[in-house]
Enzyme design. Structure first.
Site, PDB file in Angstrom:
ATOM      1  N   ARG A 184       0.809  -1.230   0.000  1.00  0.00           N
ATOM      2  CA  ARG A 184       0.000   0.000   0.000  1.00  0.00           C
ATOM      3  C   ARG A 184       0.843   1.282   0.000  1.00  0.00           C
ATOM      4  O   ARG A 184       0.406   2.319   0.500  1.00  0.00           O
ATOM      5  CB  ARG A 184      -0.974   0.042   1.186  1.00  0.00           C
ATOM      6  CG  ARG A 184      -1.932  -1.120   1.241  1.00  0.00           C
ATOM      7  CD  ARG A 184      -2.933  -1.124   0.070  1.00  0.00           C
ATOM      8  NE  ARG A 184      -3.787  -2.286   0.147  1.00  0.00           N
ATOM      9  CZ  ARG A 184      -3.512  -3.456  -0.457  1.00  0.00           C
ATOM     10  NH1 ARG A 184      -2.438  -3.579  -1.212  1.00  0.00           N
ATOM     11  NH2 ARG A 184      -4.306  -4.487  -0.334  1.00  0.00           N
ATOM     12  N   CYS A 232     -10.945  -0.085   3.901  1.00  0.00           N
ATOM     13  CA  CYS A 232     -10.234  -0.559   5.094  1.00  0.00           C
ATOM     14  C   CYS A 232      -9.459   0.608   5.697  1.00  0.00           C
ATOM     15  O   CYS A 232      -8.745   1.317   4.985  1.00  0.00           O
ATOM     16  CB  CYS A 232      -9.266  -1.674   4.732  1.00  0.00           C
ATOM     17  SG  CYS A 232     -10.108  -3.253   4.527  1.00  0.00           S
ATOM     18  N   GLU A 303      -4.195   2.854   6.783  1.00  0.00           N
ATOM     19  CA  GLU A 303      -4.022   2.756   5.335  1.00  0.00           C
ATOM     20  C   GLU A 303      -4.563   4.033   4.701  1.00  0.00           C
ATOM     21  O   GLU A 303      -4.054   4.531   3.706  1.00  0.00           O
ATOM     22  CB  GLU A 303      -4.792   1.545   4.804  1.00  0.00           C
ATOM     23  CG  GLU A 303      -4.666   1.395   3.312  1.00  0.00           C
ATOM     24  CD  GLU A 303      -5.624   0.382   2.733  1.00  0.00           C
ATOM     25  OE1 GLU A 303      -6.388   0.736   1.828  1.00  0.00           O
ATOM     26  OE2 GLU A 303      -5.601  -0.773   3.189  1.00  0.00           O
TER      27      GLU A 303
HETATM   28  N1  EPU Z   1     -11.995 -10.713   9.637  1.00  0.00           N
HETATM   29  C1  EPU Z   1     -12.539 -10.816  10.888  1.00  0.00           C
HETATM   30  N2  EPU Z   1     -13.376  -9.830  11.300  1.00  0.00           N
HETATM   31  C2  EPU Z   1     -13.695  -8.775  10.552  1.00  0.00           C
HETATM   32  C3  EPU Z   1     -13.127  -8.645   9.276  1.00  0.00           C
HETATM   33  C4  EPU Z   1     -12.273  -9.631   8.819  1.00  0.00           C
HETATM   34  O1  EPU Z   1     -12.284 -11.773  11.600  1.00  0.00           O
HETATM   35  O2  EPU Z   1     -14.474  -7.942  11.014  1.00  0.00           O
HETATM   36  C5  EPU Z   1     -11.141 -11.787   9.137  1.00  0.00           C
HETATM   37  C6  EPU Z   1     -11.869 -12.548   8.000  1.00  0.00           C
HETATM   38  O3  EPU Z   1     -12.681 -13.546   8.518  1.00  0.00           O
HETATM   39  C7  EPU Z   1     -10.727 -13.090   7.183  1.00  0.00           C
HETATM   40  C8  EPU Z   1      -9.623 -12.057   7.391  1.00  0.00           C
HETATM   41  O4  EPU Z   1      -9.978 -11.277   8.517  1.00  0.00           O
HETATM   42  O5  EPU Z   1     -10.294 -14.310   7.704  1.00  0.00           O
HETATM   43  C9  EPU Z   1      -9.398 -11.184   6.169  1.00  0.00           C
HETATM   44  O6  EPU Z   1     -10.595 -10.478   5.891  1.00  0.00           O
HETATM   45  P1  EPU Z   1     -10.995 -10.054   4.389  1.00  0.00           P
HETATM   46  O7  EPU Z   1     -10.979 -11.259   3.518  1.00  0.00           O
HETATM   47  O8  EPU Z   1     -12.213  -9.241   4.463  1.00  0.00           O
HETATM   48  O9  EPU Z   1      -9.790  -9.207   3.892  1.00  0.00           O
HETATM   49  P2  EPU Z   1      -8.999  -8.016   4.569  1.00  0.00           P
HETATM   50  O10 EPU Z   1      -7.581  -8.454   4.741  1.00  0.00           O
HETATM   51  O11 EPU Z   1      -9.697  -7.478   5.756  1.00  0.00           O
HETATM   52  C10 EPU Z   1      -8.162  -7.016   2.299  1.00  0.00           C
HETATM   53  C11 EPU Z   1      -7.942  -5.593   1.832  1.00  0.00           C
HETATM   54  C12 EPU Z   1      -9.264  -5.042   1.303  1.00  0.00           C
HETATM   55  C13 EPU Z   1      -9.767  -5.926   0.167  1.00  0.00           C
HETATM   56  C14 EPU Z   1      -9.976  -7.332   0.752  1.00  0.00           C
HETATM   57  C15 EPU Z   1     -10.518  -8.326  -0.269  1.00  0.00           C
HETATM   58  C16 EPU Z   1      -6.273  -4.534   3.293  1.00  0.00           C
HETATM   59  C17 EPU Z   1      -6.045  -3.686   4.487  1.00  0.00           C
HETATM   60  N3  EPU Z   1      -7.540  -4.786   2.982  1.00  0.00           N
HETATM   61  O12 EPU Z   1      -9.059  -6.936   3.410  1.00  0.00           O
HETATM   62  O13 EPU Z   1      -8.997  -3.753   0.781  1.00  0.00           O
HETATM   63  O14 EPU Z   1     -10.985  -5.427  -0.357  1.00  0.00           O
HETATM   64  O15 EPU Z   1      -8.700  -7.804   1.248  1.00  0.00           O
HETATM   65  O16 EPU Z   1      -9.563  -8.676  -1.172  1.00  0.00           O
HETATM   66  O17 EPU Z   1      -5.321  -4.952   2.641  1.00  0.00           O
HETATM   67  C18 EPU Z   1      -9.014  -1.400   1.141  1.00  0.00           C
HETATM   68  O18 EPU Z   1      -7.831  -1.435   0.787  1.00  0.00           O
HETATM   69  O19 EPU Z   1      -9.604  -0.348   1.441  1.00  0.00           O
HETATM   70  C19 EPU Z   1      -9.721  -2.667   1.224  1.00  0.00           C
HETATM   71  C20 EPU Z   1     -10.965  -2.740   1.676  1.00  0.00           C
END
Ligand code: EPU
Length: 313
Positions: A184, A232, A303
């Site tokens: 990022r 995020c 971020e």
């Molecule tokens: N999780 C929780 N609780 C929550 C949210 C997530 O336990 O409230 C757990 C989920 O169960 C999962 C893990 O965290 O096991 C990852 O969650 P998710 O798949 O939603 O992905 P993320 O890592 O939270 C990243 C990017 C998002 C992108 C998604 C989907 C970052 C900081 N975020 O989210 O990007 O849309 O993957 O590919 O890298 C953004 O950059 O603004 C953004 C939303």
């Protein structure tokens, strides 16, 4: 207090006509729907005009800040001093060419092009590579600047060349391979504005690509809230420790301060429930940071880009 004098105003009017607004609330230009006024909000029509604007502002000692489409941005309640520059509405040209090896397509897109528009173009033509960006609401310049991405990939993986304007308004083209991309972020020269990105994509089966895209979009919609936010809020400390999970395990889902709320659907989203101030969001940010640090010994890093100054009493 605005830094723009009457003389600065007439210079900006002369240069940009109706494409400059003064004391423009930034909440109109962020997906968070939050943000105090920019002294001047400038929408540039092309590269030459952008160069004149930057040079003129430098000569006048006016600070300037370039923004994308405001989808990863929190502007403080006191607003932004100087000129906020947006390439969004006008600089959107796309040039497409076939390339080597056979089956490779080169897409040159100006920074103001919306990323969803680039994703749609790729899908419609069967060009593989952009599906990771489906649902990311930024524009090409902002997305490259932030190395935007998702679990499916990031800009560094598809960008071939980046053209930027440096502080002195000189054009500079960098090969993506020479950029030390990071999660990022990337180490851009200070105060540079990305004006164009060249992407290398692969010709593939259109129907398969569209099927994969539909699944990706559905999965994302299921996991992420629709209310006003900046996506995020924090970076993931590592792929194994996503910020959302830490915030949920700290018991903070649903917590509200003012009109800002930690999403119950995805804890790494701070939502504007209508009329939230940047102060509300920043108070939730601090609460998350201190709680997660106490509970897990992890320091979360935003971020979201935070801009501007606090409201003066
Ligand atoms: N999780 C929780 N609780 C929550 C949210 C997530 O336990 O409230 C757990 C989920 O169960 C999962 C893990 O965290 O096991 C990852 O969650 P998710 O798949 O939603 O992905 P993320 O890592 O939270 C990243 C990017 C998002 C992108 C998604 C989907 C970052 C900081 N975020 O989210 O990007 O849309 O993957 O590919 O890298 C953004 O950059 O603004 C953004 C939303």
């Amino acid at each position: 207090m605005s830094l723009i004098s009457a003389d600065d105003r007439s210079w900006l009017r002369q240069l940009l006509g109706a494409r400059v607004r003064f004391d423009e609330p930034m909440r109109r230009h962020t997906t968070f729907r939050i943000g105090g006024p920019a002294d001047a909000y400038a929408m540039v029509a092309g590269l030459d005009e952008l160069g004149l604007l930057v040079k003129g502002a430098n000569q006048r000692g006016l600070p300037w800040t370039a923004v994308g489409n405001g989808s990863n941005l929190l502007v403080r309640d006191g607003g932004v001093r100087g000129i906020v520059i947006n390439l969004g509405p006008y600089m959107r040209t796309v040039v497409v060419g076939a390339d080597e090896p056979a089956g490779t397509v080169t897409v040159k897109a100006q920074a103001g092009l919306a990323l969803p528009a680039l994703c749609r173009l790729a899908l419609a033509n069967g060009w593989d590579g952009m599906n990771f960006a489906l649902g990311i609401p930024g524009n090409v310049g902002g997305a490259i600047y932030m190395n935007a991405g998702s679990a499916g990939g990031c800009m560094a993986e598809v960008v071939h060349e980046v053209t930027l304007l440096d502080r002195q308004a000189q054009r500079l083209t960098m090969a993506a391979g020479n950029i030390a991309w990071d999660y990022r972020r990337a180490p851009w020269p200070e105060d540079s504005i990305i004006v164009e990105g060249t992407f290398k994509l692969q010709m593939t089966n259109k129907e398969n690509l569209k099927r994969a895209a539909r699944q990706w979009v559905l999965a994302r919609k299921r996991r992420q809230p629709a209310a006003a936010s900046a996506g995020c809020f924090f970076k993931n400390p590592s792929p194994q420790t996503p910020a959302g999970r830490l915030i949920e395990q700290a018991g903070l889902k649903g917590k509200c301060i003012g009109q800002a709320e930690i999403s119950c659907e995805h804890a790494n989203f701070i939502l504007n429930r209508g009329g939230a101030s940047a102060d509300d969001v920043l108070a939730l940010k601090r609460l998350i940071e201190t709680t997660v640090a106490e509970r897990f010994g992890v320091e979360l890093e935003p971020e979201v880009v935070i801009l501007g100054e606090e409201r003066h009493a």
